[in-house]
Enzyme design. Structure first.
Site, PDB file in Angstrom:
ATOM      1  N   LYS A 124      -5.404  -6.458  14.773  1.00 33.04           N
ATOM      2  CA  LYS A 124      -5.027  -5.465  13.767  1.00 33.04           C
ATOM      3  C   LYS A 124      -4.590  -6.189  12.504  1.00 33.04           C
ATOM      4  O   LYS A 124      -3.665  -7.003  12.526  1.00 33.04           O
ATOM      5  CB  LYS A 124      -3.899  -4.572  14.290  1.00 33.04           C
ATOM      6  CG  LYS A 124      -3.501  -3.478  13.308  1.00 33.04           C
ATOM      7  CD  LYS A 124      -2.481  -2.520  13.903  1.00 33.04           C
ATOM      8  CE  LYS A 124      -2.139  -1.417  12.921  1.00 33.04           C
ATOM      9  NZ  LYS A 124      -1.167  -0.449  13.489  1.00 33.04           N
ATOM     10  N   ASP A 229       5.979   8.672  13.067  1.00 33.35           N
ATOM     11  CA  ASP A 229       4.610   9.118  12.761  1.00 33.35           C
ATOM     12  C   ASP A 229       3.904   9.499  14.056  1.00 33.35           C
ATOM     13  O   ASP A 229       2.772   9.102  14.309  1.00 33.35           O
ATOM     14  CB  ASP A 229       3.850   8.014  12.029  1.00 33.35           C
ATOM     15  CG  ASP A 229       2.686   8.563  11.210  1.00 33.35           C
ATOM     16  OD1 ASP A 229       2.596   9.798  11.068  1.00 33.35           O
ATOM     17  OD2 ASP A 229       1.877   7.770  10.720  1.00 33.35           O
TER      18      ASP A 229
END
Length: 425
Positions: A124, A229
């Protein structure tokens, strides 16, 4: 930007020293003066060898020269930061080959990589400042004039925070991807064979999954954390098929083969995997109640819109979750991560950037819209997917989901001999 590793095999040891010197100089300079690069690199060939390496790095797009700069100098690009991170992984023999980009989000790219044994992993790469942060530089003064360097600094902070939380959550048994290593603005982790919840059209037991997700929010609160989130973009669904034991076999003798064997039934079991942790906050945060309620409402809105399921009980509420913090000897992970070296100053800088991002894109997922209407996040995701498909034929890109694709990606091998790093470097 795409991760292009073609130039890595052509870089010499001197080139890596110069690139590292540019990175070191970028801590205090947006444009690093050429004499400073020569001073930090300390190559045996002197200035001529440094200029030769600078030319090679600039040609590969790893450093860039500003036209309107007051002095002769160069700045580090995201491509150069990518190469330094890959160089560190390759030196530790954690990454041997790099495949296609398998996912793209607003602030990160997901790339398939593999080790020397061919075991696939996920890299990532945080890229703050690419999509949602485009207007933040003019609206926020905490970045000052360090435009290019500030985004790399914040990307590094996001990667450090995400890696720290992933390790802490994994140690406590939370369903998160297993982290392997972290370097600069990247996080290396194991591959998860799963799909984002937003791509799932139906599940066998919506009520069970709904209860499991709300239970995960409360479990995070028990350890002193709020995801911040918690929505369909950051929840992966892992599907497993398990054999279902017939009720006739419980407490009774199994029928013999002569009487005919019943076909073994299989049941589909879904397991939620939580991802994306740079925006995580403590239960003691000044806006903790707002973040907690938003996470809960995101789950409720999605299940009502996608699965037409509405919970019968209200809540959970923040005041009740607050009572669970540290209950039954639960470890306070917010304090543990802070003690691991993620300083309050770094946390303040990162939270300011994330808060600016959330103000920029507004509340996601809408409120009670019909099924055929898409949220603003989904519109941006589709735009990014279309852009990515035009750039490379890597299939259907998702968000920040670390997920496995059907076919194994073609990989570009990184020469370990070329990437050997000296002790001096």
């Amino acid at each position: 930007m795409k991760l292009d590793t073609k130039a890595m095999r052509h870089l010499a040891a001197e080139d890596w020293r110069v690139l590292t010197a540019v990175e070191i100089g970028s801590k205090n300079h947006e444009v690093i003066p050429t004499p400073l690069i020569e001073s930090i690199a300390k190559l045996r060939g002197g200035a001529n060898r440094v200029h030769k390496s600078i030319s090679a790095l600039a040609k590969a797009g790893l450093i860039a020269r500003l036209k309107d700069a007051r002095y002769d100098g160069y700045r580090l690009t995201y491509g150069g930061l990518d190469y330094l991170a890959l160089h560190a992984y390759a030196s530790r023999r954690e990454v041997y080959s790099v495949g296609h980009r398998i996912g793209v989000g607003k602030e990160s790219d997901i790339v398939a990589v593999a080790d020397e044994q061919g075991v696939q992993r996920v890299l990532k790469i945080h890229r703050l400042g690419r999509i949602s942060f485009r207007t933040v530089k003019s609206n926020r003064d905490y970045l000052r004039k360090r435009q290019g360097g500030s985004w790399m600094y914040l990307s590094r902070l996001a990667a450090e925070k995400e890696y720290a939380f992933m390790r802490a959550l994994r140690d406590e048994g939370f369903p998160v991807p297993e982290p392997i290593a972290q370097s600069r603005h990247t996080v290396l982790m194991h591959l998860v064979d799963a799909f984002p919840l937003r791509q799932i059209s139906s599940v066998p037991d919506p009520a069970g999954l709904y209860a499991e997700l709300l239970s995960m929010i409360l479990r995070l609160a028990q350890h002193g954390l709020i995801h911040g989130d918690f929505n369909e973009f950051n929840i992966l669904i892992k599907e497993e098929r398990k054999k279902k034991v017939p009720s006739s076999e419980k407490g009774k003798e199994v029928e013999t083969a002569e009487e005919g064997e019943e076909e073994e039934e299989e049941m589909l079991v879904v397991t939620p995997i939580l991802i994306d942790f740079p925006q995580m906050v403590s239960m003691d945060h000044q806006n903790a109640e707002m973040y907690f309620d938003r996470d809960v409402n995101c789950v409720k809105r999605f299940f009502e819109r996608r699965f037409h399921f509405v919970g019968t009980q209200p809540g959970p509420f923040f005041k009740d979750a607050k009572k669970l913090v540290g209950k039954d000897g639960a470890k306070r992970l917010d304090a543990a991560v802070e003690a691991s070296g993620f300083s309050k100053k770094a946390l303040k800088d990162l939270e300011a950037a994330i808060r600016a991002q959330q103000e920029e894109r507004g509340e996601q997922a809408g409120s009670g819209e019909e099924d055929d209407e898409e949220s603003p996040d989904e519109d941006e995701e589709e735009d990014e997917d279309d852009e990515d498909e035009d750039g490379d034929d890597s299939g259907d890109d998702g968000t920040d989901g670390e997920r496995k694709r059907g076919s194994r990606a073609d990989k570009t091998e990184i020469s370990m001999k070329t990437l050997s790093i000296s002790d001096e470097t």
